[in-house]
Design an enzyme around this catalytic site. Sequence first.
Site, PDB file in Angstrom:
ATOM      1  CG  LEU A  18       3.833   8.331  -0.592  1.00  0.00           C
ATOM      2  CD1 LEU A  18       2.592   8.621  -0.410  1.00  0.00           C
ATOM      3  CD2 LEU A  18       4.766   8.834   0.730  1.00  0.00           C
ATOM      4  N   GLY A  39       0.611  -1.207   0.057  1.00  0.00           N
ATOM      5  CA  GLY A  39       0.065   0.057  -0.113  1.00  0.00           C
ATOM      6  C   GLY A  39       0.770   1.146   0.067  1.00  0.00           C
ATOM      7  CD  GLU A  40      -0.461   3.080   3.414  1.00  0.00           C
ATOM      8  OE1 GLU A  40       0.013   2.063   3.829  1.00  0.00           O
ATOM      9  OE2 GLU A  40      -1.669   3.324   3.282  1.00  0.00           O
ATOM     10  N   PRO A  41       4.399   1.849   1.090  1.00  0.00           N
ATOM     11  CG  PRO A  41       5.412  -0.203   1.966  1.00  0.00           C
ATOM     12  CD  PRO A  41       3.979   0.406   1.598  1.00  0.00           C
TER      13      PRO A  41
END
Length: 155
Positions: A106, A102-104
């Site tokens: 970014l 999900g966020e890594p």
Amino acid sequence: VSEVEVDGHTGECRLLAVDILQDVGNSLNPTIDRGQVEGAFFQGIGWVLCEELLWDREGKLLTSDASTYKLPSASELPEHFEVRFLSDAAQPGVIGGSKAVGEPPLLLALSVREAIQEAIAAFGPGAVELGFPATPEQIYWAVEAARSRAKKQEG
């Protein structure tokens, strides 16, 4: 890895190419994982290039909605945008050997900022001081500072 082009007269920056190699372990659904990586990276582009927060003297946020806050658009995406997954990277002890996606990705957008700093460094010697986010105005002033250092070094 990101490749950019910086216009030294306007501070405009164009993202030319992006190559991402992401460790997702054993992907449970490669299509969803690819979408997560692409979406997170694109969100990161906004964070490093255009999502500038501004406050008034009383501390009220001035850039609070889409009419006052620059969001990235499709024009910020490069023609070459490649996402691949690291092979043989299963995570032991978790369902299907998968890993968080999900966020890594970014934070991978920091490669865009680093590429911009390298491009600015071509205008003159010394450390590049670049504001955050790297808006065209910030890039322009960083280029001007590099040019100024180059002139001082020549003369």
